[in-house]
Design a protein around this motif. Structure first.
Motif, PDB file in Angstrom:
ATOM      1  N   VAL A   1      -5.292 -42.481  35.384  1.00 29.15           N
ATOM      2  CA  VAL A   1      -4.063 -41.928  35.958  1.00 29.15           C
ATOM      3  C   VAL A   1      -4.346 -40.987  37.123  1.00 29.15           C
ATOM      4  O   VAL A   1      -3.418 -40.498  37.765  1.00 29.15           O
ATOM      5  N   GLU A   2      -5.613 -40.699  37.388  1.00 26.34           N
ATOM      6  CA  GLU A   2      -6.006 -39.911  38.556  1.00 26.34           C
ATOM      7  C   GLU A   2      -7.225 -40.562  39.191  1.00 26.34           C
ATOM      8  O   GLU A   2      -8.078 -41.115  38.496  1.00 26.34           O
ATOM      9  N   SER A   3      -7.312 -40.519  40.493  1.00 29.44           N
ATOM     10  CA  SER A   3      -8.479 -41.057  41.186  1.00 29.44           C
ATOM     11  C   SER A   3      -9.713 -40.238  40.819  1.00 29.44           C
ATOM     12  O   SER A   3      -9.626 -39.019  40.666  1.00 29.44           O
ATOM     13  N   PRO A   4     -10.873 -40.875  40.698  1.00 32.92           N
ATOM     14  CA  PRO A   4     -12.095 -40.131  40.370  1.00 32.92           C
ATOM     15  C   PRO A   4     -12.399 -39.094  41.454  1.00 32.92           C
ATOM     16  O   PRO A   4     -12.150 -39.321  42.638  1.00 32.92           O
ATOM     17  N   LEU A   5     -12.939 -37.968  41.027  1.00 39.19           N
ATOM     18  CA  LEU A   5     -13.287 -36.904  41.957  1.00 39.19           C
ATOM     19  C   LEU A   5     -14.752 -36.530  41.749  1.00 39.19           C
ATOM     20  O   LEU A   5     -15.143 -36.123  40.663  1.00 39.19           O
ATOM     21  N   THR A   6     -15.565 -36.683  42.792  1.00 40.66           N
ATOM     22  CA  THR A   6     -16.972 -36.297  42.722  1.00 40.66           C
ATOM     23  C   THR A   6     -17.092 -34.808  43.021  1.00 40.66           C
ATOM     24  O   THR A   6     -16.600 -34.329  44.049  1.00 40.66           O
TER      25      THR A   6
ATOM     26  N   ASN B   1      -5.501 -21.446  49.029  1.00 45.44           N
ATOM     27  CA  ASN B   1      -5.986 -22.771  48.699  1.00 45.44           C
ATOM     28  C   ASN B   1      -5.069 -23.784  49.356  1.00 45.44           C
ATOM     29  O   ASN B   1      -4.010 -24.064  48.854  1.00 45.44           O
ATOM     30  N   HIS B   2      -5.464 -24.303  50.524  1.00 46.14           N
ATOM     31  CA  HIS B   2      -4.593 -25.199  51.256  1.00 46.14           C
ATOM     32  C   HIS B   2      -4.896 -26.664  50.966  1.00 46.14           C
ATOM     33  O   HIS B   2      -4.006 -27.499  50.980  1.00 46.14           O
ATOM     34  N   SER B   3      -6.188 -26.990  50.797  1.00 53.59           N
ATOM     35  CA  SER B   3      -6.555 -28.399  50.748  1.00 53.59           C
ATOM     36  C   SER B   3      -6.295 -28.999  49.389  1.00 53.59           C
ATOM     37  O   SER B   3      -6.649 -28.463  48.374  1.00 53.59           O
ATOM     38  N   GLN B   4      -5.645 -30.145  49.378  1.00 54.01           N
ATOM     39  CA  GLN B   4      -5.365 -30.883  48.157  1.00 54.01           C
ATOM     40  C   GLN B   4      -5.839 -32.311  48.349  1.00 54.01           C
ATOM     41  O   GLN B   4      -5.655 -32.900  49.408  1.00 54.01           O
ATOM     42  N   SER B   5      -6.441 -32.883  47.341  1.00 46.25           N
ATOM     43  CA  SER B   5      -6.823 -34.283  47.443  1.00 46.25           C
ATOM     44  C   SER B   5      -5.629 -35.145  47.100  1.00 46.25           C
ATOM     45  O   SER B   5      -4.608 -34.683  46.620  1.00 46.25           O
ATOM     46  N   SER B   6      -5.770 -36.432  47.339  1.00 51.82           N
ATOM     47  CA  SER B   6      -4.652 -37.336  47.068  1.00 51.82           C
ATOM     48  C   SER B   6      -4.326 -37.379  45.593  1.00 51.82           C
ATOM     49  O   SER B   6      -3.222 -37.725  45.196  1.00 51.82           O
ATOM     50  N   SER B   7      -5.287 -37.041  44.753  1.00 51.75           N
ATOM     51  CA  SER B   7      -5.031 -37.058  43.318  1.00 51.75           C
ATOM     52  C   SER B   7      -4.586 -35.704  42.807  1.00 51.75           C
ATOM     53  O   SER B   7      -4.592 -35.444  41.622  1.00 51.75           O
ATOM     54  N   MET B   8      -4.194 -34.838  43.717  1.00 48.61           N
ATOM     55  CA  MET B   8      -3.682 -33.508  43.376  1.00 48.61           C
ATOM     56  C   MET B   8      -4.737 -32.637  42.721  1.00 48.61           C
ATOM     57  O   MET B   8      -4.449 -31.808  41.891  1.00 48.61           O
ATOM     58  N   ILE B   9      -5.989 -32.862  43.074  1.00 50.06           N
ATOM     59  CA  ILE B   9      -7.074 -32.032  42.561  1.00 50.06           C
ATOM     60  C   ILE B   9      -7.604 -31.209  43.716  1.00 50.06           C
ATOM     61  O   ILE B   9      -7.794 -31.722  44.804  1.00 50.06           O
ATOM     62  N   SER B  10      -7.832 -29.924  43.465  1.00 54.86           N
ATOM     63  CA  SER B  10      -8.335 -29.056  44.528  1.00 54.86           C
ATOM     64  C   SER B  10      -9.648 -28.454  44.116  1.00 54.86           C
ATOM     65  O   SER B  10      -9.844 -28.087  42.986  1.00 54.86           O
ATOM     66  N   ARG B  11     -10.565 -28.347  45.082  1.00 55.11           N
ATOM     67  CA  ARG B  11     -11.827 -27.660  44.808  1.00 55.11           C
ATOM     68  C   ARG B  11     -11.676 -26.225  45.233  1.00 55.11           C
ATOM     69  O   ARG B  11     -11.365 -25.968  46.368  1.00 55.11           O
TER      70      ARG B  11
END
Length: 741
Positions: free
Chosen positions: A636-641, A731-741
């Protein structure tokens, strides 16, 4: 290895046009820069309206290198190519430079920028960056690198002085104002460029170098006002911060202050609050700070705390980064940031712990007094346990950090450490009780790892004969740099020349040392045996003290991921996660299944139950190997390395009830497509399957959609917290899967 340099922002309190006039006087040669022999204009262009002026030059340098090295290299001079772009409309000068000589062996790239101060149009900002990559140089790579770094650091130090010299020269000539560029009435509207003949008198050239658009630097007229002077840590871009960020931190607190990763350090701020640093030390601080902003998108430590770890490793950025990340993880796991608010000292400590804060020394450092000889260490360990004593010492260190900040403001100079005075009168063999020494060594180990460079000086007074025995036991656990700060006095030697009066004002010397100042440090005494507790009671309390954390640790092995299952009843719930990658690289997945996963099973790869706790944390596997992705469960979420040292926070709105599985998998680098041979890393990993590979520290929570404090459309991630030690960064950057580093 590529050597990099990044300068802080340096501010000239003069208008941009006047600084440019001073800058042009440096050429074609400058007597203040002996190695700058000459420069030749190769090409010069200007826009039709005269707002943009570009100059390309070839610069001739006489590098101060051993004559033998010059003969081996076969050159007497080194040539650089440089391109300057002056934008009079925008009031900026950008300079880019690279070496022509030995460009196939050595790559030098420099960037500089001058720009009008964003908050004060009558001031000018300067910033500089550079990189050096020596691929080969006749076997003298190390020598050439040292020469280059030494000369570059020297030119950086001279850079501002040279501009100031020509500014003073202009003032002596009665030139205090240069009009700004304004477009003429008949100037064309287009910005086309017309090539002009090469000028006989070159005007622009630079031997320092940077880039980056102008950033907001608060104007400071009062050097004592930290809120204004701190160009990096304050209100740079609060308007950019989103008001509905998912601030569901585990502690339930909401951060109010935000900044941006574009925050930059001002040279005046560094000098005022951090002290005198060499250019290369400034660069290490800025680069490590930038790395933390990129990898820890929530909050990062304060600049003085980052600087302590750099000093502890002699400004080796890689080593400092490693121990700093370990310390930040430790603080986060044990909620050390909130220790001063949550820790209440037991009454036994208040009555019998013979230590406390007492004014400050002659340098303005907070002064801590410990009457170790009067302390019943055995009684305290038997009554409280090792962990309670450790927490108390940690609270002392946290209070010390707070007092350093206060004293920095009070005395108007950087104060980043404190002085400790240890009185050993009364020390005897009972202080060498083995469990007590063990507790002391444990405390030293934790403090050394997490509070480096906080001890400015340690004054040990009235050391008895038994002291060498204690010193032999503890000195191996103390860092060499810390040991150099120890001053030891036997008997009454502290009262003579070179003694206590050299470091502490007479007015604050405690009464028990012959001074006139009343000291509120408890006198100690024997702890009543009625307060002693059994080993079982102490063990249970010690466990509860250090398990008071919402974070859990897990080990991730090659072929054995760690998985956490969350059962969702309400389809509109929000799953949130916050984890740090403590060691190795992992891939994070989120799956959904209508079926309940299996109970933890024994995995042949690790040779033990997958739910067992290992020294690096537990490892639990829930997805049955017979399950098929897309049939029994779905992603349900794209993998995040996630790389080692990164802090990751994210959220997911559930669409269906059922079981959601969070998975951390060992990240394997893809093998070469051109060969079927196994990669060396894979072979080594297969030989060490049982060894610890990756480690994560995580926290998960399920929140009802009506209680979720983030935006239900963007689901921006929560900030990871380092609270009292941190400045907030947005924290501005968000990935397409709504996960932020």
């Amino acid at each position: 290895m590529v050597q990099k340099y990044q300068s802080p922002i340096r501010v000239y309190k003069h208008p941009f046009e006047l600084v440019m006039e001073a800058y042009e006087r440096r050429f074609p040669t400058c007597h203040l820069i002996p190695m700058f022999v000459d420069s030749e204009v190769l090409e010069e262009t200007e826009s039709e309206d005269g707002s943009i002026h570009q100059v390309q030059r070839r610069c001739k340098l006489d590098v101060d290198a051993p004559r033998l090295l010059k003969r081996i290299a076969g050159v007497d001079y080194v040539y650089f190519s440089q391109e300057n772009t002056l934008n009079k409309r925008e009031r900026t000068l950008h300079i880019e430079s690279h070496n022509e000589t030995f460009s196939n062996r050595v790559i030098i790239h420099e960037l500089c920028s001058y720009s009008a101060h964003p908050e004060n149009e009558d001031w000018t900002c300067f910033e500089q960056s550079a990189s050096l990559d020596i691929k080969s140089f006749f076997g003298f790579e190390s020598t050439v690198e040292k020469i280059a770094m030494k000369q570059y650091a020297s030119s950086i130090n001279k850079g501002k002085e040279i501009i100031e010299f020509y500014l003073n020269q202009l003032e002596e000539e009665g030139i205090s104002h240069v009009p700004r560029w304004t477009p003429s009435l008949d100037a064309p509207s287009s910005s086309s460029v017309t090539i002009k003949p090469v000028c006989a008198t070159p005007k622009l050239l630079q031997l320092e170098l940077p880039v980056t658009p102008a950033v907001s630097i608060p104007v400071s007229t009062d050097a004592n006002d930290r809120e204004i002077a701190n160009a990096s840590n304050n209100d740079a871009t609060q308007s950019d911060a989103t008001s509905n960020d998912a601030t569901n931190q585990p502690d339930g607190q909401t951060e109010n202050q935000t900044g941006t990763p574009d925050d930059k350090l001002d040279a005046d701020y560094i000098k005022r609050y951090l002290g005198d640093l060499t250019p290369l030390q400034e660069s290490c601080l800025i680069r490590l700070r930038q790395w933390l902003q990129e990898s820890h998108k929530g909050k990062i430590p304060k600049d003085e705390h980052i600087l302590r770890f750099l000093r502890a490793r002699d400004f080796n950025m890689e080593k400092a980064r490693e121990i700093l990340c370990q310390s930040l993880t430790w603080r986060k796991q044990h909620q050390v940031d909130y220790l001063l608010e949550t820790w209440t000292s037991p009454q036994v400590l208040n009555d019998y712990y013979t230590g406390g804060w007492h004014h400050h020394d002659k340098e303005g450092r907070p002064l801590y007094i410990l009457r170790l000889g009067q302390m019943d260490t055995k009684g305290l360990v038997r009554a409280l346990g090792e962990e309670s004593l450790l927490r108390h010492v940690l609270s002392i260190n946290e209070e010390g950090l707070r007092r350093c900040e206060e004293n920095t403001k009070v005395f108007g100079r950087p104060i980043s450490c404190w002085t400790c005075l240890v009185d050993l009168e009364g020390l005897n063999m009972r202080h060498l009780w083995r469990p007590g020494v063990k507790a002391l060594l444990r405390i030293i180990e934790v403090v050394e790892a997490n509070y480096p460079e906080t001890l400015g000086r340690l004054l040990i007074l009235r050391a008895p004969r038994v002291f060498p025995v204690l010193w032999t036991l503890v000195s191996p656990f103390i860092d060499e740099n810390t040991r150099k700060k120890f001053l030891i006095y036997a008997g009454n030697d502290y009262q003579g020349p070179g003694g206590l009066l050299d470091y502490i004002d007479k007015e604050v010397i405690p009464d028990f040392l012959g001074g006139e100042c009343m000291c509120e440090v408890p006198e100690g005494g024997l702890v009543p045996k009625s307060l002693y507790r059994t080993a079982e009671e102490l063990e249970n309390e010690d466990i509860s003290l250090w398990t008071e954390t919402i974070y859990q640790s897990a080990s991730v092995f090659k072929g054995a991921p760690h998985e956490v299952v969350l059962e969702i009843i309400d389809a509109a719930s929000v799953i949130t996660w916050d984890f740090d990658v403590c060691k190795g690289d992992v891939v994070f997945h989120l799956y959904h299944s209508k079926r309940a996963p299996q109970t933890p099973r024994k995995d042949p790869l690790v040779g033990q139950h997958s739910s067992v706790t290992t020294p690096g944390g537990n490892n639990v596997q829930l997805i049955d190997k017979s399950w098929t992705l897309g049939l029994d469960y779905s992603m349900v979420e794209s993998p995040l390395t996630c790389k080692e040292g990164e802090s990751v926070q994210g959220s997911h709105v559930t669409r269906w009830p059922g079981f959601y599985i969070l998975q951390w998998r060992f990240h394997t680098m893809p093998g070469s497509a051109s060969t079927n041979l196994p990669r060396v890393d894979d072979v080594l990993a297969s030989l060490q399957v049982s060894s610890h590979k990756c480690k994560v520290m995580y926290y998960t929570e399920v929140i009802g959609s009506e209680d979720f404090r983030g935006s239900m459309t963007s689901l921006e991630s929560s900030h990871s917290g380092f609270s009292q030690l941190s400045h907030a960064t947005s924290n501005h950057s968000q990935s397409s899967s709504m996960i932020s580093r």
